[in-house]
Design an enzyme around this catalytic site. Structure first.
Site, short mmCIF file in Angstrom:
data_model
loop_
_atom_site.label_atom_id
_atom_site.label_comp_id
_atom_site.label_asym_id
_atom_site.label_seq_id
_atom_site.Cartn_x
_atom_site.Cartn_y
_atom_site.Cartn_z
N ASP A 263 -1.26 -10.45 1.50
CA ASP A 263 -1.81 -9.17 1.06
C ASP A 263 -3.34 -9.32 1.09
O ASP A 263 -3.88 -10.41 1.30
CB ASP A 263 -1.29 -8.78 -0.33
CG ASP A 263 -1.44 -7.27 -0.58
OD1 ASP A 263 -2.17 -6.61 0.16
OD2 ASP A 263 -0.82 -6.76 -1.53
C1 BGC Z 1 -1.97 -3.58 -1.20
C2 BGC Z 1 -1.00 -3.53 -0.06
C3 BGC Z 1 -1.59 -2.80 1.11
C4 BGC Z 1 -2.88 -3.50 1.51
C5 BGC Z 1 -3.54 -2.88 2.71
C6 BGC Z 1 -3.33 -4.10 -0.75
O1 BGC Z 1 -4.27 -3.96 -1.76
O2 BGC Z 1 -1.46 -4.39 -2.23
O3 BGC Z 1 0.19 -2.92 -0.47
O4 BGC Z 1 -0.70 -2.74 2.16
O5 BGC Z 1 -3.77 -3.45 0.40
O6 BGC Z 1 -4.03 -1.64 2.46
#
Ligand code: BGC
Length: 738
Positions: A263
Site C-alpha cells: 500500500d
Molecule cells: C489506500 C489504498 C489505495 C492507495 C492508492 C492508500 O492510501 O490505503 O486503498 O488503493 O492509497 O490510492
C-alpha cells in the site's frame, strides 16, 4: 509473448531496469517536467527511477495516457510499457453507490455488472489495474472505510468478491474493456482497534481464518491479478514484511500467483511500526515477504541494487518479482498493444453514456434500505411535500473515493423532482448546510476551509426559518440529512456516530412544526439513529448513491421503484456497542434482550445487546409472511445435501421483492461457532396475495470451517436452520450431521 520470451527479456535487463519495474509513482511526476521537490527527493526517488518506473498511479484520460506511454516507452532500453493503476472503487466517471450500498442490494450479480461497466469506462481512458475490490470485513462503524466494504458478513463479502473481480477482469484481462482487479488490503485491515484508522489489528487465528479470510480467498479463486498488502500488523508483524502471511498463506495456501503490491508507502512505514531499522532493512523485509511492487517510496529502487550487490538478497528473488510484473503486462496484452483500450473517441462515447447512467440508477435504487415506514411512504400525488435539508440540491453525493466524479454530472434530488413533477405539490428549502462551524473537524482541513469560505455570508437563522415555514404548510416533509461525503473513507474515523450538530437542530426544529417526516439519510457508515428514529415516521438509508442518486431517490419515494435493500452491516444502538455484528458467539453466559434475569449474564446495564437495526434488515412497500419451515430430512450423511424450505407469502397490497435469508448455527464445534451465520439468500418477487415455496440446498461446504487443528471441514453434530427476513430470525429446525 510466451513465457520463454518473457524470461529472455528478463535475462537481458540490467539490474537498474529490473528494480525500476518494481517502482510505482504517481502521475504527478509526469504532468510537469520531472523536477524533484523536497519531500519527493526525501522519498528517495531519482529522476532515472521515475523515468523507468514500471507502473504509474493516477494517470487517466486516453490522450494523456497515450502521450505519456509513448514518450516513456521510447526511453526504455527494452521498450517495456508501464502499467497504469487507479482507485476505481464504485465507478469511474459514472458513479455507482458506495460498496456498502452495493452490499445492501444483496445482489452480487448487479455489482458485477457495475464493475464491468466501470472497467469499460476506465479501460478506454487508459487504466489497466484498479485498486478494488476492498474485501476487508468490517464490524466497526467508527472506521471510515466501512463505506468501501460490502459489509460485516463473510458469505456476502465472498459472493461480492467473486462477482466484482469477474466483472472487472472477465475471462481474460487481455480482452477489450477489461482491467485487472487488485484485492485489498491483505490482511485484516478492516479491524483496526477501536475503529481508529491505521491502528493495530488484533485478530485471533480463528477469527482471521473463519471470518476475515473467505472474501480474500474468493477473490483469489476468481483469478484476481493483483493483491495489495495492508498497512496493519497481524500478530505484531506488518503485512508488508510478513513472510508467513504472504508466502505461506497468500501464495501457497490460497494459490495466488499474481503481483503483490505494497500500500502507499507501506514499505517505509515498517520503520514507524518499529519493525525495520531503516530503509534498507525495510526493502529487505518486504522483498523477503514477497512484495513485488513498492507503491510510492523510492526504497526498492534505491536499496535493492545495493542489497543484491552485497549479496544480502539473491538475484532470484528480484527476478521472481520482476517476472510477475512482466507477466501481468503480458497478460494484459501490453507488449503487443501498449495502448490497449485507450481511445479518445470511445471515451467520449462510453463515459457517462445513457446505458451506464441507467445501470447507476438501478444500482442506486436497489441499494436503498427502508428502515422505518409508518404508513407515510410512498408519497402520493396531490400531497403537499416540502423537500428540506442540506442534501436536497446537493450534487456531491458520491462517496470519498469518487475523485473523478464531477458534480455537474450528478443528478440532485431537486433536479430529479423538477424533471418529473407529475401532480405533486413541492417546495424546497435547504434549512442548513451539511456542516456548521462546530462540525468542521469531521472533514479534512482543506474541505473545512472551503466550506467555511462558502458559508461566510450565509445567514443560518434565515435558512432555518425558511425551512420551518416550508414545513408548516406541507402535508409531509422529506428531510434530507446525513454525513458529508468526506466524513467517511480513508483516514475518516469517528468516535461518535451521530448527525452533524447543525442537522440535529434542523431535525428538532422541523419536528416541532410538522411531525410527518420522511428522513432520507446519506452516509458512508452506520450512524446512531436513535434521535432520527424518535423524530421520523420513515427513514430511507441511501448511503452515497452516486451519479443517478437524485433520480433513484425520487423514484423510490414516489413508489415508482421499491426499496429492496437490506442492511449489509448492523446499525448500532449507540457507539458504546461497536464493534457489533450479528454472527457473534453466544458466550458462556448468554443473555437475550428483554429477559428479566440479567445479572451475571452478558449484557449492558444501560443499552440492549442487539443493534438498533440488525444485519439483513429492511422493509419494502408490502409485507411478507414466512411459514412451514421444513427440512426434507433431519439426518445428513457425508456427501449428502439437505433441502430446507419455507413458504413465503406477500401479505400486503403491493408487489414486492423479499430477500429470503438462510442462517445456520453449528451447535457444538472444536472451536466455538457463531450464534448463526448467513449461508445463502434468494431474492423473491411476489404479487399481492401470491405465495411461493422457497427452497435452499444445504451442503457440507456451508457447514465447513477452520477447525481447532487448523484443518478445514465440517464436524458431525446438531445444526439449526433458520430462514427469515433478517438476522434476528428465531424459528429454526434442526438436523444432525452424521
Ligand atoms: C489506500 C489504498 C489505495 C492507495 C492508492 C492508500 O492510501 O490505503 O486503498 O488503493 O492509497 O490510492
Amino acid at each position: 509473448m510466451n513465457q520463454i520470451e518473457l524470461k529472455t527479456l528478463l535475462a537481458d535487463m540490467s539490474l537498474e531496469e529490473k528494480v525500476y519495474q518494481l517502482l510505482q509513482v504517481t502521475s504527478g511526476f509526469f504532468n510537469q517536467e520531472t523536477v524533484l521537490t523536497g519531500p519527493m527527493r526525501d522519498g528517495g526517488f531519482s529522476e532515472e527511477s521515475i523515468a523507468g518506473a514500471g507502473s504509474i498511479i493516477g494517470l487517466f484520460g486516453a490522450k494523456k495516457y497515450k502521450e505519456v506511454q509513448h514518450t516513456y516507452m521510447q526511453q526504455q532500453p527494452h521498450g517495456i510499457p508501464f502499467l497504469m493503476m487507479l482507485d476505481v472503487i464504485n465507478g469511474f466517471k459514472t458513479v455507482f453507490p458506495i460498496p456498502l450500498g452495493q452490499g445492501a442490494a444483496f445482489d452480487p450479480e448487479l455489482a458485477g455488472r457495475c464493475a464491468q461497466m466501470a472497467a469499460k469506462e476506465a479501460a478506454v481512458s487508459g487504466v489497466h489495474v484498479t485498486f478494488s475490490p476492498m474485501l476487508d470485513l468490517v464490524r466497526d462503524a467508527r472506521w471510515g472505510r466501512v463505506m468501501e466494504s460490502t459489509g460485516e458478513d463473510c458469505k456476502l463479502n465472498a459472493d461480492y468478491a467473486e462477482a466484482i473481480v469477474k466483472g472487472y477482469q472477465g475471462e481474460d484481462v487481455s480482452e477489450p474493456y477489461r482491467i485487472a482487479a487488485c484485492v485489498k488490503h491483505f490482511a485484516g485491515y478492516g479491524a483496526p482497534t477501536a475503529g481508529r484508522e491505521y491502528n493495530t489489528v488484533e485478530l485471533s487465528e480463528n477469527t482471521l481464518r473463519n471470518f476475515y479470510m473467505p472474501a480474500y480467498e474468493a477473490a483469489v479463486k476468481a483469478g484476481a491479478k493483483v493483491v495489495m498488502a495492508s498497512f496493519n500488523t497481524l500478530n505484531g508483524i506488518p503485512s508488508t514484511g510478513n513472510r508467513h502471511l504472504m508466502r505461506e498463506v497468500l501464495r501457497k495456501e490460497l494459490g495466488f500467483e499474481g503481483v503483490l503490491i505494497s500500500d502507499w508507502a507501506g514499505i517505509e512505514e515498517m520503520i514507524n511500526h518499529g519493525y525495520a531499522s531503516d530503509r534498507k532493512h525495510a526493502a529487505e523485509l518486504a522483498m523477503n515477504a514477497g512484495v513485488d511492487v513498492d507503491m510510492m517510496t523510492g526504497i526498492y529502487s534505491k536499496e535493492l541494487p545495493e542489497l543484491i550487490k552485497e549479496e544480502m538478497l539473491p538475484m532470484e528473488l528480484l527476478d521472481e518479482a520482476v517476472l510477475r510484473v512482466l507477466e501481468l503486462k503480458n497478460q494484459m496484452g501490453l507488449f503487443e498493444n501498449p495502448y490497449k483500450d485507450a481511445d479518445e473517441n470511445l471515451e467520449k462515447e462510453i463515459v457517462l453514456c445513457k446505458e451506464n447512467r441507467k445501470l447507476a440508477r438501478e444500482a442506486a435504487e436497489k441499494s436503498f434500505v427502508l428502515l422505518e415506514n409508518d404508513e407515510i411512504l410512498p408519497l402520493k400525488q396531490l400531497e403537499k411535500i416540502a423537500f428540506i435539508g442540506p442534501f436536497v440540491d446537493e450534487k456531491e453525493i458520491y462517496g470519498a473515493w469518487s475523485m473523478l466524479a464531477n458534480a455537474e454530472d450528478t443528478v440532485s434530488i431537486k433536479e430529479a423532482v423538477l424533471a418529473s413533477l407529475d401532480d405533486y405539490q413541492i417546495t424546497f428549502a435547504k434549512g442548513t448546510p451539511i456542516l456548521g462551524a462546530e462540525d468542521y473537524q469531521l472533514v479534512p482541513d482543506h474541505i473545512a476551509e472551503q466550506i467555511a469560505k462558502e458559508q461566510e455570508n450565509l445567514c443560518l437563522e434565515e435558512l432555518l426559518a425558511g425551512a420551518v415555514e416550508a414545513a408548516k404548510t406541507a402535508d409531509k416533509v422529506v428531510l434530507t440529512l446525513g454525513e458529508h461525503r468526506c466524513m467517511s473513507g480513508e483516514a475518516a474515523s469517528r468516535a461518535m456516530l451521530d448527525l452533524p450538530a447543525i442537522q440535529q437542530k434542523l431535525l428538532n426544529a422541523i419536528y416541532e412544526v410538522n411531525p410527518n417526516i420522511v428522513v432520507v439519510l446519506f452516509s458512508g457508515r452506520p450512524l446512531d439513529l436513535r434521535e432520527v428514529k424518535a423524530h421520523a415516521k420513515a427513514i430511507l438509508q441511501v448511503w452515497m448513491p452516486g451519479t443517478e442518486g437524485g433520480n433513484a431517490i425520487w423514484n423510490v419515494l414516489k413508489g415508482q421503484a421499491e426499496p429492496v435493500g437490506r442492511l449489509p452491516i448492523s446499525f448500532p444502538y449507540c457507539v458504546g456497542q461497536v464493534p457489533v455484528h450479528y454472527d457473534e458467539f453466544t458466550t458462556g453466559r448468554p443473555y437475550k434482550d428483554g429477559a428479566k434475569e440479567r445479572q451475571y449474564l452478558s449484557n449492558y446495564r444501560d443499552i440492549p445487546n442487539k443493534p438498533l437495526y440488525p444485519f439483513g434488515y429492511g422493509m419494502g412497500y408490502t409485507t411478507f409472511s414466512y411459514s412451514n419451515l421444513t427440512l426434507d430430512t433431519d439426518i445428513m450423511r457425508e456427501g449428502e445435501t439437505i433441502q430446507a424450505s419455507v413458504v413465503l407469502k406477500n401479505t400486503g397490497a403491493n408487489h414486492g421483492v423479499e430477500t429470503v435469508q438462510l442462517y445456520i448455527r453449528d451447535c457444538v464445534g472444536s472451536v466455538v461457532r457463531p450464534g448463526k451465520q448467513l449461508k445463502d439468500y434468494q431474492k423473491v418477487a411476489l404479487n399481492p396475495g401470491e405465495e411461493r415455496k422457497v427452497i435452499f440446498t444445504i451442503t457440507e461446504d456451508q457447514l465447513s470451517f477452520y477447525r481447532a487443528d487448523g484443518t478445514y471441514g465440517c464436524e458431525p453434530g446438531e445444526f439449526q436452520v433458520f430462514i427469515g427476513k433478517d438476522s434476528n430470525v428465531e424459528e429454526f429446525q434442526s438436523f444432525v450431521l452424521k
